[in-house]
Design an enzyme around this catalytic site. Structure first.
Site, PDB file in Angstrom:
ATOM      1  N   HIS A 121      30.760  39.059  -0.298  1.00  8.67           N
ATOM      2  CA  HIS A 121      30.535  38.300   0.940  1.00  8.67           C
ATOM      3  C   HIS A 121      30.899  39.073   2.200  1.00  8.67           C
ATOM      4  CE1 HIS A 121      31.449  35.406  -2.360  1.00  8.67           C
ATOM      5  NE2 HIS A 121      30.332  34.854  -1.897  1.00  8.67           N
ATOM      6  N   ASP A 123      34.800  40.653   0.747  1.00 12.55           N
ATOM      7  CA  ASP A 123      35.132  40.841  -0.663  1.00 12.55           C
ATOM      8  C   ASP A 123      33.970  41.535  -1.372  1.00 12.55           C
ATOM      9  OD1 ASP A 123      33.227  38.846  -1.134  1.00 12.55           O
ATOM     10  OD2 ASP A 123      34.682  37.316  -1.703  1.00 12.55           O
ATOM     11  N   SER A 177      27.529  30.409  -2.136  1.00 14.84           N
ATOM     12  CA  SER A 177      28.854  30.689  -1.589  1.00 14.84           C
ATOM     13  C   SER A 177      28.831  31.195  -0.153  1.00 14.84           C
ATOM     14  CB  SER A 177      29.587  31.708  -2.473  1.00 14.84           C
ATOM     15  OG  SER A 177      28.819  32.884  -2.624  1.00 14.84           O
TER      16      SER A 177
END
Length: 369
Positions: free
Chosen positions: A336, A333, A43
């Site tokens: 990340h 978040d 991600s």
């Protein structure tokens, strides 16, 4: 047979080499020439592949993309991600996601992004989120793309194109966060001590790093894992002292990061014409954590968007109001970094000294011919 030694453990890997370039890399002067960038990872570098998969690991909703003209694209960031920022430094377009049906024909000539949120080196890592392109699947998808490219240019042009292209790999985080550190869902922490698990990851990783060489790719940048014990989701567990990272998590990552650096050394010695580079993500993150003001940061212990302790117990929710001063946060978040932090990582990977990017940085890589 190729023997790869790391952290006191040895791996025997059968290497079938294809289209070997016999000369060692040498520095060429002039403008950096990167015809394409191929991205494999999780991600941290996904640009929308998971939008096309049956998974809950998606970022296709606001406030993701709030600083990208309020446009959520599937990037796990408030704005651009590491690959976008690296592409800007290289002066090329950020490659499109493999899973997008429009990523075909001439669109693949500048490279393709295969990265998938929740992907790990091990096939089972991240399966708690649903479908994802694991590292092994991403390698298969890369092979498919190279086969397509073979129909688009002459053999000699393809050899030159692949040798000058840049490959970025960002793996390892999910093998810890969404495998080893989830004993209620995965048995790996029962079956392996931390050094053994790291070496399991390294042996699988090394095999695929050799596969890249077999495909004809020669410029390969591999990031280590960040201090995962400092991300909001780990701080939120309450395992560490208040206001501190979870040191027990950070301590188990050393074997993996040192192992990648060791593998890079050995591949560079043994594979003619190749340049493999280790990106010291752990060190760059550590600097931002220890000296945030030097990077314009003021909040390093909680997420800009999230719920609960450290805003890290529940990840950023659809239409949630994030913090207004995003450029001052290290973490966007629960998992990340913000675009601000990613910009630091990208610049250090591109311009940094050997402590940041070993043995050369990405700018120097692009000048090797």
């Amino acid at each position: 047979m190729m023997r790869i030694q790391s952290g006191g453990y040895a791996f025997i890997i059968v290497a079938v080499m294809a289209s070997v370039i016999t000369q060692q890399p040498e520095l060429v002067t002039g403008q950096a020439r990167v015809p394409a960038m191929f991205v494999l990872g999780d991600s941290l570098v996904d640009v929308g592949n998971n939008n096309f998969l049956a998974t809950i690991a998606r970022a296709n909703y606001l406030p993701y993309g709030i600083d990208l003209n309020f446009r959520p694209t599937g990037r796990f960031s408030n704005g651009l991600n590491f690959i976008d920022l690296l592409a800007q430094l290289l002066g090329i377009s950020s490659p499109p996601p493999f899973a997008d049906p429009t990523t075909s024909g001439n669109r693949i000539l500048g490279g393709v992004n295969f990265a998938s949120a929740a992907a790990g080196i091990l096939d089972e890592s991240g399966q708690n989120y649903g479908d994802r392109f694991t590292m092994n699947r991403q390698m298969v998808n890369l092979g498919t793309t190279v086969t397509q490219l073979r129909t688009m240019m002459s053999p000699q042009n393809l050899t030159d194109y692949l040798a000058r292209s840049l490959v970025i790999l960002v793996f390892g985080s999910n093998d810890y966060i969404n495998n080893y550190l989830m004993p209620n869902l995965y048995s790996s922490s029962i079956r392996y001590r931390p050094p053994e698990f790291a070496n399991l990851l390294l042996s699988q990783y090394a095999r695929q790093l050799l596969t890249l060489y077999g495909l004809g790719l020669r410029k390969i940048y591999i990031t280590g894992v960040a201090p995962l014990g400092c991300i909001p989701s780990q701080r939120a567990t309450g395992v560490g002292p208040p206001g501190r990272c979870v040191d027990t998590v950070n301590q188990i990552l050393g074997t993996f990061n040192q192992g990648i650096r060791s593998i890079v050394d050995q591949l560079n010695q043994r594979l003619p014409g190749a340049i493999y580079v280790y990106g010291n993500t752990y060190g760059a993150f550590g600097d931002m954590l220890n000296n945030p003001a030097a990077y314009g940061l003021s909040v390093v212990d909680r997420a800009c968007c999230g719920v609960g302790r450290n805003q890290g117990q529940i990840n950023c929710l659809p239409l949630q109001n994030p913090c207004p001063n995003r450029s001052q946060y290290l973490f966007w978040d629960a998992f990340h970094p913000t675009q601000s932090a990613l910009s630091v990582l990208a610049r250090r990977a591109f311009y940094g000294p050997p402590n940041d990017a070993y043995p050369v940085n990405i700018q120097q890589m692009t000048l090797l011919h």
